[in-house]
Design an enzyme around this catalytic site. Structure first.
Site, PDB file in Angstrom:
ATOM      1  N   CYS A  25       0.851  -1.203   0.000  1.00 49.40           N
ATOM      2  CA  CYS A  25       0.000   0.000   0.000  1.00 49.40           C
ATOM      3  C   CYS A  25       0.880   1.244   0.000  1.00 49.40           C
ATOM      4  O   CYS A  25       1.888   1.301   0.694  1.00 49.40           O
ATOM      5  CB  CYS A  25      -0.915   0.000   1.219  1.00 49.40           C
ATOM      6  SG  CYS A  25      -1.954   1.471   1.324  1.00 49.40           S
ATOM      7  N   CYS A  30       0.948   3.733   5.455  1.00 52.93           N
ATOM      8  CA  CYS A  30       1.799   2.579   5.155  1.00 52.93           C
ATOM      9  C   CYS A  30       3.215   2.987   4.750  1.00 52.93           C
ATOM     10  O   CYS A  30       4.158   2.241   4.963  1.00 52.93           O
ATOM     11  CB  CYS A  30       1.153   1.713   4.078  1.00 52.93           C
ATOM     12  SG  CYS A  30      -0.341   0.898   4.694  1.00 52.93           S
ATOM     13  N   CYS A  62      -0.234   4.400   0.732  1.00 46.41           N
ATOM     14  CA  CYS A  62      -0.850   5.518   1.456  1.00 46.41           C
ATOM     15  C   CYS A  62       0.149   6.117   2.445  1.00 46.41           C
ATOM     16  O   CYS A  62       1.191   5.525   2.734  1.00 46.41           O
ATOM     17  CB  CYS A  62      -2.102   5.049   2.196  1.00 46.41           C
ATOM     18  SG  CYS A  62      -1.780   4.231   3.771  1.00 46.41           S
TER      19      CYS A  62
HETATM   20 ZN    ZN Z   1      -1.996   1.990   3.553  1.00 44.55          ZN
END
Ligand code: ZN
Length: 382
Positions: free
Chosen positions: A301, A306, A303
């Site tokens: 991930c 993360c 984001c």
């Molecule tokens: Zn994430």
């Protein structure tokens, strides 16, 4: 306003684009829910970084607080919350039925008592569209009657008749500049009612169509059925929106059934219980893995959460009830839902949606509740 760019040869999935005066919405699209003029726990900078192209606002809640006097003085919701991308507003119909305690359905709307202080209020097509005009949303939903799951046939029929009549009344109301109106198809899981409601609304030529009466406590197979009963009667050249849905796996399956737009409170709501979504399903961060797990919430991930923080750290924040813990999980979950839509769009363009769908569904473990609902539906079919 809606442009159909590609259709998938192996399913009913579509790649499209909605143009509004405040920008375009690439579909399939996930719309984070900003009920009270905020997507819970996320700020605008974060929403833009994760490329949220449109967010939701809510007529019922915003009319309660801050109220339309403040909203008008602010110059509408975009300026009030400093969000310059598109906003879609729910009409408040759903809240009148889900939240208000005492209701009386009248010819031109619903008289009810506010869930906040019990004060008497009235909301109908005229009032709802007026509130949405002051809010200044780019897409306004018509005021409908959403009967609960398991409503008797007589009540379902009455709701469809009212929904159609109110939709016509909504169309006559003045709009904010550039505002699009979407109709809402009701009818439960009655094929004839769904068809009738869809046909009558399509004849009114709305800018787009929502499938309502889903996400009202029905089991998953029934939800898919309601979508399948409605979609064939919606025009290909208009956007289709499944209201209040769904989980990552459900969104992929609904896209394959011809849906273009989704909204769901799940990413931020479950974050507050410490639940994170991953490509393998939802899991509880506090109980789901070892205390000393220094990997990201979801492998691969991209984001903010993360890229910068570990499971061990987020787990600790949740354990000690720190606000940042809820924020970090909300960021991750919302990013995942948006990222999934971006990947779906890329696969539709590349002609690989079918393989993507099969691999995603095979890898995704549904919750126990969803599995039980599927098993129950199969027993009924046997
Ligand atoms: Zn994430």
């Amino acid at each position: 306003m809606f442009e159909l760019l590609t259709t998938d040869p192996k399913s009913r999935a579509r790649r499209g684009r909605i143009t509004t005066s405040r920008g375009t919405i690439e579909t399939p699209a996930f719309m984070p829910v900003g009920t009270q003029a905020t997507v819970k726990a996320l700020d605008n900078r974060e929403l833009i970084e994760m490329d949220a192209q449109v967010i939701l606002g809510n007529t019922y809640h915003l009319n309660n607080r801050p109220g339309m006097e403040i909203m008008a003085q602010a110059g509408g919701l975009h300026r009030f919350m400093n969000w310059d991308r598109p906003i879609l507003t729910d009409s408040g119909g759903f809240q009148v039925y889900s939240l208000a305690r005492i209701r009386k359905v009248k010819e031109h709307g619903v008289e009810f008592r506010s869930h906040l202080d019990g004060s008497k209020m009235f909301l109908g097509p005229k009032e709802s569209m007026e509130i949405q005009r002051i809010i200044g949303s780019d897409i306004a939903m018509v005021f409908d009657e959403c009967p609960p799951h398991g409503a008797k046939p007589k009540a379902a029929l009455a709701a469809v008749e009212r929904t159609v009549r109110w939709a016509a009344e909504c169309l006559e109301q003045p709009r904010a500049a550039g505002q699009q109106y979407f109709g809402i198809v009701q009818g439960g899981i009655d094929p004839a009612l769904r068809e009738r409601c869809a046909r009558e609304l399509v004849a009114m030529a709305f800018d787009g169509y929502a499938i309502g009466g889903v996400s009202v406590g029905e089991p998953e197979p029934e939800m898919f059925r309601a979508i399948e009963l409605t979609e064939p009667f919606l025009p290909a050249e208009k956007a289709r929106y499944a209201m209040g849905l769904g989980t990552p796996a459900q969104m992929i399956e609904l896209i394959a059934r011809g849906v273009d737009m989704f909204d769901c409170v799940l990413p931020t709501r479950v974050a507050r219980n410490g639940t994170a979504y991953s490509r393998k399903g939802a899991y509880n961060i506090k109980g789901g893995f070892a205390k000393a797990d220094f990997g990201p919430l979801d492998e691969g991930c991209e984001c903010f959460t993360c890229r910068h923080h570990t499971r061990a750290y987020v787990r600790h924040l949740l354990n000690v009830n720190e606000i940042l813990g809820f924020r970090l999980v909300s960021i991750h979950n919302t990013h995942l839902f948006l990222q999934l839509m971006a990947e779906t769009r890329a696969h539709l363009e590349a002609g690989t949606f079918d393989e993507f769908r099969a691999a995603f569904i095979a890898n995704y473990v549904p919750t126990k509740k969803v599995l039980a609902e599927r098993a129950a539906a199969e027993t009924l079919l046997d």
